[in-house]
Design an enzyme around this catalytic site. Structure first.
Site, short mmCIF file in Angstrom:
data_model
loop_
_atom_site.label_atom_id
_atom_site.label_comp_id
_atom_site.label_asym_id
_atom_site.label_seq_id
_atom_site.Cartn_x
_atom_site.Cartn_y
_atom_site.Cartn_z
N ILE A 1 -6.62 0.70 12.03
CA ILE A 1 -5.64 1.78 12.12
C ILE A 1 -6.34 3.08 12.46
O ILE A 1 -7.57 3.18 12.35
CB ILE A 1 -4.86 1.93 10.79
CG1 ILE A 1 -5.81 2.30 9.65
CG2 ILE A 1 -4.06 0.67 10.48
CD1 ILE A 1 -5.10 2.58 8.35
N CYS A 2 -5.54 4.08 12.84
CA CYS A 2 -6.09 5.40 13.13
C CYS A 2 -6.55 6.05 11.83
O CYS A 2 -5.79 6.12 10.86
CB CYS A 2 -5.04 6.26 13.83
SG CYS A 2 -5.56 7.96 14.15
N ALA A 3 -7.78 6.50 11.80
CA ALA A 3 -8.34 7.09 10.57
C ALA A 3 -7.78 8.47 10.27
O ALA A 3 -8.08 9.02 9.21
CB ALA A 3 -9.86 7.17 10.69
#
Length: 663
Positions: free
Chosen positions: A536-538
């Site tokens: 996922i996008c951090a």
């Protein structure tokens, strides 16, 4: 205990109001004109009025006594008022005794009183009055020696003993002399009390100044005297007396226009001295504070006081009124001219209050639009207040154009009103965008860009209006009447509202352009790379259907990384500097940390935290006002910090923006 403290606070204010009223009366009293009137009257031969300089000195003594009464500690002030009350009671006893002796001389009845009903009634009434006076005096002075205050009962006792009326007159005079000697003895025995109080006060002041300094002493006196509340009560008393004196002399009710003129004229009458002007300043400050508190209560209910128990607002409006009054010489004008000028100054104050209301409402409305709160009542309150702030400033500007001739000050009021309406319009537009995104199944693309353009349009209009105001003020200064204060105001307005805004807007534009160029220079991840990465996008903690790859091989949403780059030019995970061929001119950078060995994509940072040793780059944080910051509001109802749950929060532009703002 709380009730006792409240009573002491009320007494602390109420007992000091007469001292300010005395100062106000002394300021209004012209000694020279007073003696000129005395010389024209029959009192010119009175020895008391032969010594003009003595009266002048007494005038200054009155000032000193007023200041002493104003600054006395509460305990000594209460004691002083009790002594004054005792003196009034003794005078009342003297009046009762004198009236009784006069009535007895008129009827000339020297027989037993029980044989004459009228004489008995007069005696009973006078006796009851004297007993009440003696009892009250003993209670006030806290003594059981009631005989000290019963000298005025001697004529009654003599009449009861059938003493001739001529002798009763002599006894009454003796009672008066005896009471006067008692008062003189009391004053003589306490003659050194003021000196001792002044000496102890001087010692305390010297100690406080040596230990804490003059500023701490001033703040302590300010809090002990409760100066704002004191002057506000003083001005309200003056205003109430002015209104009462007007209506007590009129039999017919006034029309609506007459009432408005009466209101302005009464305010003008109540600011003819520096003391009453200060009272008006503090009254306006408290009124502004009350309006802003009601505004916040209307929007948030009791939560407004829990989140912000101390609202230090309202002083801006009061200081604005004071500066304008001093600059225009308000207290030196005639009443009609003063009322006209006050109407313009009050328009400026109202415009400032409306702007402060918008500063309160703007973040609350945007937070409500970005949240998942579906309470119709909350949305109705927010939208209704915004509609009021949209319509009322425009209506006020229209009324000013209708009834006043245009000048520099009125142009400032009109421009402020127009800007308030435009800012409310932008707030409502962003709120509508948030609500539309809430009801859509898919997020609105480029929401951040749309919000930026809306805010940018408002900022540009605000800048143009401020520029027009400066141009008009400069033209009036050159071709009209030139004043130092007016030139200073134009200079301050030019610096804060034109130069700083232009500089801030240009930096914001350069930061945004640099962030866009950096994003365009980064490679876009392919579908195979995303499947292989499987993370996922951090930044927003959402799944990635499309992403860009940083030089340090980290994957992010393009929109999320762009918002991050608005704040700082490093990788959100390893803080490696994201180099770009086009550097932002005028903005320096600090050395950044090198990538950590083995830094993984799934490292999760808490909101609002930074790794050890990492600081924000100076000059790179965007400060575009409250509305610009509110475009990054979290969607979580509980407003708690921590990681997002992808199942609970769908992918949207607002969700992506939150970690950027906290960073």
């Amino acid at each position: 205990m709380a009730a006792k403290e409240k009573l002491e606070a009320v007494l602390n204010v109420a007992l000091r109001v007469p001292s300010i009223m005395l100062l106000d009366v002394l300021y209004r009293w012209d000694v020279s004109s007073f003696f000129q009137q005395i010389q024209r009257s029959s009192l010119s031969n009175n020895p008391l009025f032969q010594y003009k300089y003595l009266a002048l000195n007494m005038h200054y003594v009155g000032y000193i006594l007023s200041v002493v009464l104003l600054t006395l500690p509460r305990q000594h002030l209460v004691q002083l008022y009790l002594y004054f009350l005792t003196a009034l009671l003794l005078y009342a006893g003297h009046q009762i005794s004198r009236d009784y002796v006069r009535s007895e001389l008129e009827f000339a009845y020297e027989g037993p009183m029980y044989l004459e009903p009228l004489s008995m009634n007069r005696f009973t009434t006078a006796l009851i009055g004297q007993l009440v006076v003696c009892t009250l005096c003993s209670c006030v002075m806290k003594t059981k020696q009631i005989w000290l205050f019963s000298a005025h009962m001697l004529p009654l006792l003599a009449r009861l003993c059938l003493v001739p009326l001529e002798t009763i007159v002599i006894i009454n005079k003796f009672a008066m002399i005896f009471t006067g000697l008692e008062v003189l003895y009391f004053l003589g025995s306490n003659l050194l009390v003021p000196y001792n109080l002044a000496k102890s006060a001087y010692r305390e002041l010297v100690q406080v100044v040596e230990v804490y300094g003059l500023l701490a002493l001033g703040m302590s006196l300010w809090n002990q005297l409760v100066v704002p509340v004191l002057f506000m009560v003083f001005w309200l008393v003056l205003f109430a007396l002015q209104i009462y004196s007007y209506f007590s002399t009129r039999d017919q009710p006034a029309s609506r226009e007459r009432l408005l003129f009466l209101f302005l004229t009464s305010i003008a009458e109540c600011c003819s001295t520096p003391y009453s002007l200060l009272g008006l300043v503090f009254t306006v400050s408290f009124v502004a504070l009350g309006v802003l508190t009601l505004c916040k209560f209307y929007l948030q209910g009791y939560r407004a006081f829990m989140n912000d128990p101390a609202m230090n607002r309202g002083m801006t409006e009061g200081v604005t009124l004071l500066i304008l009054a001093v600059q225009t010489g308000l207290i030196e004008l005639q009443v009609v001219h003063r009322a006209f000028l006050l109407s313009i100054i009050l328009f400026i104050v109202v415009a400032s209050i409306l702007q402060s209301m918008l500063e309160i409402a703007d973040p609350i409305v945007l937070a409500l639009g970005a949240s998942r709160d579906k309470s119709l009542w909350k949305h109705f309150r927010a939208v209704s207040l915004c509609l009021f702030l949209l319509v009322f400033p425009a209506y006020m500007a229209y009324m000013i154009c209708q009834f006043f001739h245009m000048d520099f000050w009125l142009l400032i009021i009109i421009s402020s009103s127009i800007l308030t309406s435009l800012q409310v319009l932008g707030t409502l537009f962003i709120y509508v965008l948030f609500m539309v995104e809430e009801f859509r199944k898919e997020p609105v693309e480029n929401m951040d860009d749309v919000i930026y353009y809306v805010n940018g349009t408002y900022r540009l209009l605000e800048f143009l209006v401020a520029l027009c105001v400066v141009a008009y003020g400069v033209s009036e200064t050159i071709f009209g009447e030139w004043t130092v204060m007016g030139s200073m105001i134009i200079f301050i307005h030019s610096y804060y509202n034109v130069w700083l805004r232009a500089q801030l807007g240009w930096k914001s534009f350069l930061l945004r352009r640099d962030a866009v160029n950096k994003i365009k220079s980064l490679p876009i991840a392919t579908k195979e790379q995303l499947e292989k990465h499987n993370d996922i996008c951090a930044i927003c903690y959402q799944d990635m259907k499309s992403a860009v790859i940083t030089p340090c091989s980290h994957f992010f949403h393009a929109g999320c990384l762009k918002k991050w780059l608005y704040v700082q030019e490093t990788c959100p995970l390893c803080h490696c500097h994201l180099k770009n061929s086009s550097q932002l001119p005028g903005l320096g950078t600090e050395p950044v940390l090198q990538p950590h060995a083995g830094a993984e994509q799934n490292v999760m940072f808490q909101e609002g935290t930074e790794p050890p040793g990492q600081e924000h780059t100076p000059g790179t944080r965007i400060q575009e006002g409250s509305r610009d910051n509110n475009e990054y509001i979290a969607r979580r109802p509980d407003n708690q910090e921590g990681a997002f749950d992808p199942k609970e929060y769908p992918h949207s532009a607002k969700d992506e923006a939150h970690p950027v703002e906290s960073a």
